[in-house]
Motif scaffolding. Structure first.
Motif, mmCIF file in Angstrom:
data_model
loop_
_atom_site.group_PDB
_atom_site.id
_atom_site.type_symbol
_atom_site.label_atom_id
_atom_site.label_comp_id
_atom_site.label_asym_id
_atom_site.label_seq_id
_atom_site.Cartn_x
_atom_site.Cartn_y
_atom_site.Cartn_z
ATOM 1 N N PHE A 39 22.381 -42.327 -32.325
ATOM 2 C CA PHE A 39 23.317 -42.665 -31.380
ATOM 3 C C PHE A 39 24.576 -43.665 -32.007
ATOM 4 O O PHE A 39 24.249 -44.248 -32.839
ATOM 5 C CB PHE A 39 23.801 -43.256 -30.477
ATOM 6 N N GLU A 70 28.210 -44.498 -30.901
ATOM 7 C CA GLU A 70 28.537 -45.210 -29.977
ATOM 8 C C GLU A 70 28.160 -44.755 -28.741
ATOM 9 O O GLU A 70 28.047 -44.104 -28.159
ATOM 10 C CB GLU A 70 30.257 -45.203 -29.585
ATOM 11 N N SER A 121 28.301 -44.739 -24.737
ATOM 12 C CA SER A 121 28.936 -44.238 -23.671
ATOM 13 C C SER A 121 29.508 -44.658 -22.712
ATOM 14 O O SER A 121 29.115 -46.305 -22.699
ATOM 15 C CB SER A 121 28.199 -42.913 -22.731
ATOM 16 N N GLN A 129 27.117 -46.934 -20.323
ATOM 17 C CA GLN A 129 25.747 -47.560 -21.106
ATOM 18 C C GLN A 129 27.620 -48.814 -21.590
ATOM 19 O O GLN A 129 26.131 -49.957 -21.139
ATOM 20 C CB GLN A 129 25.414 -47.095 -22.440
ATOM 21 N N GLN A 149 28.744 -39.149 -13.862
ATOM 22 C CA GLN A 149 28.129 -37.617 -14.051
ATOM 23 C C GLN A 149 27.143 -36.966 -14.562
ATOM 24 O O GLN A 149 26.323 -38.225 -16.230
ATOM 25 C CB GLN A 149 29.604 -36.556 -13.813
ATOM 26 N N THR A 150 26.081 -35.745 -14.454
ATOM 27 C CA THR A 150 25.504 -36.263 -15.677
ATOM 28 C C THR A 150 25.925 -35.512 -17.155
ATOM 29 O O THR A 150 26.926 -35.480 -17.315
ATOM 30 C CB THR A 150 24.841 -34.118 -15.027
ATOM 31 N N GLY A 151 24.489 -35.540 -17.951
ATOM 32 C CA GLY A 151 25.173 -35.603 -19.139
ATOM 33 C C GLY A 151 25.482 -36.782 -20.273
ATOM 34 O O GLY A 151 26.567 -37.328 -21.522
ATOM 35 N N THR A 152 25.616 -37.982 -18.677
ATOM 36 C CA THR A 152 26.355 -39.415 -19.592
ATOM 37 C C THR A 152 25.929 -40.347 -20.010
ATOM 38 O O THR A 152 25.773 -41.490 -20.604
ATOM 39 C CB THR A 152 27.332 -40.054 -18.043
ATOM 40 N N GLY A 153 24.537 -39.683 -20.370
ATOM 41 C CA GLY A 153 23.716 -40.651 -21.028
ATOM 42 C C GLY A 153 23.465 -42.002 -20.149
ATOM 43 O O GLY A 153 22.933 -43.034 -20.470
ATOM 44 N N LYS A 154 22.928 -41.950 -18.829
ATOM 45 C CA LYS A 154 22.307 -42.662 -18.241
ATOM 46 C C LYS A 154 20.857 -43.379 -18.593
ATOM 47 O O LYS A 154 20.399 -44.170 -18.194
ATOM 48 C CB LYS A 154 22.453 -42.080 -16.681
ATOM 49 N N THR A 155 19.985 -42.557 -18.980
ATOM 50 C CA THR A 155 18.702 -42.780 -18.929
ATOM 51 C C THR A 155 18.787 -43.827 -20.421
ATOM 52 O O THR A 155 18.615 -44.566 -19.709
ATOM 53 C CB THR A 155 18.013 -41.339 -20.315
ATOM 54 N N GLU A 192 12.690 -40.078 -23.977
ATOM 55 C CA GLU A 192 13.740 -41.035 -24.756
ATOM 56 C C GLU A 192 13.662 -42.745 -24.791
ATOM 57 O O GLU A 192 13.862 -43.280 -25.533
ATOM 58 C CB GLU A 192 14.940 -41.148 -23.157
ATOM 59 N N GLU A 215 18.494 -40.335 -10.931
ATOM 60 C CA GLU A 215 18.936 -39.278 -10.789
ATOM 61 C C GLU A 215 19.057 -39.419 -9.123
ATOM 62 O O GLU A 215 18.046 -38.257 -8.482
ATOM 63 C CB GLU A 215 18.294 -38.115 -11.067
ATOM 64 N N ALA A 221 29.740 -38.032 -26.336
ATOM 65 C CA ALA A 221 28.546 -38.039 -27.702
ATOM 66 C C ALA A 221 28.031 -36.746 -27.366
ATOM 67 O O ALA A 221 27.235 -36.370 -28.882
ATOM 68 C CB ALA A 221 27.575 -38.854 -26.524
ATOM 69 N N LEU A 222 27.782 -35.745 -26.334
ATOM 70 C CA LEU A 222 27.289 -34.644 -26.748
ATOM 71 C C LEU A 222 27.907 -32.930 -26.727
ATOM 72 O O LEU A 222 27.765 -32.334 -27.449
ATOM 73 C CB LEU A 222 26.483 -34.143 -25.571
HETATM 74 P P1 ADP Z 1 22.094 -38.055 -17.865
HETATM 75 O O1 ADP Z 1 20.840 -38.819 -17.220
HETATM 76 O O2 ADP Z 1 23.636 -38.879 -17.984
HETATM 77 O O3 ADP Z 1 22.882 -36.558 -17.231
HETATM 78 P P2 ADP Z 1 21.043 -38.195 -20.123
HETATM 79 O O4 ADP Z 1 20.535 -39.476 -19.985
HETATM 80 O O5 ADP Z 1 20.222 -37.616 -20.443
HETATM 81 O O6 ADP Z 1 22.388 -37.660 -19.370
HETATM 82 O O7 ADP Z 1 21.573 -38.081 -21.549
HETATM 83 C C1 ADP Z 1 22.019 -36.905 -22.067
HETATM 84 C C2 ADP Z 1 21.843 -37.000 -23.653
HETATM 85 O O8 ADP Z 1 22.599 -37.430 -23.831
HETATM 86 C C3 ADP Z 1 20.705 -37.438 -23.664
HETATM 87 O O9 ADP Z 1 20.380 -35.743 -24.451
HETATM 88 C C4 ADP Z 1 20.969 -38.138 -24.710
HETATM 89 O O10 ADP Z 1 20.052 -38.438 -25.929
HETATM 90 C C5 ADP Z 1 22.194 -38.140 -25.386
HETATM 91 N N1 ADP Z 1 22.969 -39.379 -25.601
HETATM 92 C C6 ADP Z 1 22.497 -40.650 -24.501
HETATM 93 N N2 ADP Z 1 23.750 -41.723 -25.283
HETATM 94 C C7 ADP Z 1 24.829 -41.005 -25.861
HETATM 95 C C8 ADP Z 1 24.921 -41.466 -27.049
HETATM 96 N N3 ADP Z 1 25.605 -43.202 -26.770
HETATM 97 N N4 ADP Z 1 25.668 -41.349 -28.357
HETATM 98 C C9 ADP Z 1 24.636 -39.831 -28.342
HETATM 99 N N5 ADP Z 1 24.159 -39.060 -27.615
HETATM 100 C C10 ADP Z 1 23.961 -39.777 -25.894
#
Ligand code: ADP
Ligand code: MG
Length: 552
Positions: free
Chosen positions: A22, A24, A26, A29, A48-54, A90, A153, A214-215
């Protein structure tokens, strides 16, 4: 990494984040991490999904927890086994040397290992609600001293029918915990639950257009306007699974690009304001089902298309504004899948691109259009892989085995396989299917002179033609330099010549009008198998399967 440093993280954490790749944070974050690092109330985060909430909750959690206290310090609820495992992975991958023990518990898995894990003492439990309640009922899990309860989620939990289970867990866990709720959407039932079980909570909402890039691998190609099409063909061909949306500026551009793609035997459709609603729905259904994998559209027509698991978004032309750019590329790189956004710019558009890059605070890196040799190489690798799969599956019905035995008796295996490969793929692997591209190089443009086309001409010896007179005829009819006409072959009733790709269309056109009307067309090649990808047969199969993994 600068932006992560500003969030007040420890050295070890920054190292773990960097090791994970990573660069920077999201937006979610950037908002959640500092809030969680400070003491305070609960957090409701919607993005939304894929924004790095985990990682938004995992990073501060790892910072805050102390390994091996002997008690569960944090419980993360996830709706499915897959998501629970993803969260655990993660967390572990961000923990570095900090030896936090993470245990996943979900239904369908034997109790034994879960019970053992719980007995041995874990720091973080990631579980599905049903199984967590089972453990609470059995007395094998104790939540009375947890510091963090995270509902991940949340909307998905609702969809899975976990509303009551979640409420039960919220009610049974330590009341002095901090509760965090993450969700892509905020259905009323979730909002109610938050009101009822969360205290002093702060809402963090990441607007749609702020999705993380990020992705998304953002790259650009600097190509002349006239070379864009050739570059596009190579990109589609070099991909293993191209599933993309290609953006053009106008309706006319969409139509023209679709027509050219069809001419090159790609299966593509276009969407713009003039496409009737019924037709639009048919196209979108096919695209959604991935029966159609190349869709060309204008910004307006693409609005409201809820398909976002694309492998590629291609800006065939630069969008007019930043919002459109973000909106366009946000259709890829979702839900944890990597995506690629490719932007074509002409040399004069460079400044505009830099502007977009600065405004979106993302990195758009320059790449070179894949070389034809490379495209062919990846296609071969793909074919080899397909053959591997077919061989592995075997010939169950025995439809080909006997035939194969007969052929093997007759020929050397190597010659036989070569002949079959030739019959199936000669046309598809022909470098001359590709046109030329002016590759910008130091000191000017290098002309990639590869692409030529074989033309069929409906005149032959019976018409009194010989090679010399045929070349003269072509030269005078289409005004092309006769040095560009090669490999002339005059047969009884028709002839063949080879001309550069760029000249082929104009030769065909000049013979289809004017006084010298004659059928001239691109030759499909006598060795092409019927129904093979480039034979132009009217079969309904995808005419072109996308190719292999690239390195641009
Ligand atoms: P969400 O829960 O919001 O749907 P995820 O937490 O599953 O999203 O994250 C989606 C992907 O983005 C994961 O593969 C994660 O490793 C990656 N990711 C999260 N934060 C970053 C970041 N700051 N830079 C690059 N990749 C990131
Ligand atoms: Mg998530």
């Amino acid at each position: 990494m600068e932006k992560f440093k500003e969030l007040g993280l420890s050295e070890f954490m920054l190292a773990a984040i960097e090791a994970k790749g990573f660069t920077e944070p999201s937006p979610v974050q950037a908002a959640v991490i500092p809030t969680l690092m400070n003491d305070g109330g609960d957090i409701i985060a919607q993005a939304q999904t894929g924004t790095g909430k985990t990682a938004a909750f995992a990073i501060p959690l790892i910072e805050k927890l102390t390994p091996r206290t002997g008690k569960i310090q944090a419980l993360v609820l996830a709706p499915t086994r897959e998501l629970a495992l993803q969260v655990a992975t993660e967390i572990e991958s961000l923990s570095g040397d900090k030896k936090l023990r993470v245990l996943t518990v979900y239904g369908g898995q034997a109790y034994g290992p879960q019970l053992k894990g719980l007995r041995d003492g874990v720091d973080i439990v990631v579980g599905t609600p049903g199984r967590v309640i089972d453990h609470l009922d059995r007395g094998s899990m104790e939540l009375s001293s947890i510091s963090y309860l995270i509902i991940d989620e949340a909307d998905e939990m609702l969809n899975m029918g976990f509303a009551e289970a979640m409420e039960q867990i919220l009610a049974r866990a330590n009341p002095d915990r901090r509760t965090l709720l993450f969700s892509a959407t905020m259905p009323p039932r979730i909002a109610d639950m938050a009101r009822k079980f969360m205290k002093n909570s702060q809402h963090i909402t990441v607007k749609k257009r702020d999705i993380t890039t990020a992705l998304i691998d953002q790259i650009y190609f600097e190509v002349k306007e006239k070379d864009k099409f050739e570059a596009l063909c190579r990109i589609i061909d070099i991909e293993k699974q191209f599933y993309g949306l290609i953006f053009c500026r106008t309706k006319a551009d969409v139509d023209q690009l679709v027509r050219k793609l069809l001419e090159r035997n790609f299966v593509a459709e276009g969407l713009h304001g003039d496409v009737a609603q019924a037709q639009r729905e048919i196209i979108l259904d096919r695209f959604k089902a991935q029966k159609l994998t190349i869709l060309v559209a204008t910004d307006v027509a693409a609005r409201g298309i809820d398909i976002n698991n694309l492998s590629h978004v291609i800006n065939y032309a630069l969008p007019n504004d930043i919002d459109s750019y973000v909106h366009r590329i946000g259709r890829t790189g979702r839900a944890g899948n990597k995506g690629t956004a490719i932007t074509f710019i002409t040399p004069s558009e460079y400044r505009k691109l830099i502007f977009i890059q600065n405004k979106t605070r993302s990195e758009i890196r320059k790449a070179e259009v894949p070389d034809v040799k490379e495209v062919i190489k990846t296609k071969k690798a793909r074919i080899t892989e397909e053959i591997d799969a077919i061989v592995c599956m075997g010939d169950e019905e025995g439809r080909f085995t006997k035939w194969a035995e007969k052929l093997i008796e007759k020929y050397e295996a190597r010659d036989l396989v070569a002949a079959l490969l030739k019959q199936s793929f000669e046309e598809e692997l022909d470098e001359q299917n590709y046109g030329e591209i002016n590759v910008p190089e130091r000191g000017g443009y290098r002309v990639d002179t590869r692409g030529t086309t074989r033309l069929f001409i409906a005149v032959g010896r019976v018409d009194g033609m010989n090679p010399r007179s045929l070349v003269d005829l072509i030269r005078t009819t289409s005004n092309i330099d006769d040095r560009l006409i090669n490999d002339v072959k005059v047969l009884e009733k028709f002839s063949f010549v080879t001309v550069p790709f760029t000249e082929a269309e104009s030769v065909i056109r000049s013979f289809s009008s004017g006084k010298q009307r004659l059928l001239v067309k691109k030759d499909r090649g006598p060795n092409t198998a019927p129904g093979s990808p480039r034979s132009g047969g009217f079969d309904d199969r995808p005419k072109r399967q996308a190719s292999y993994k690239k390195k641009y």
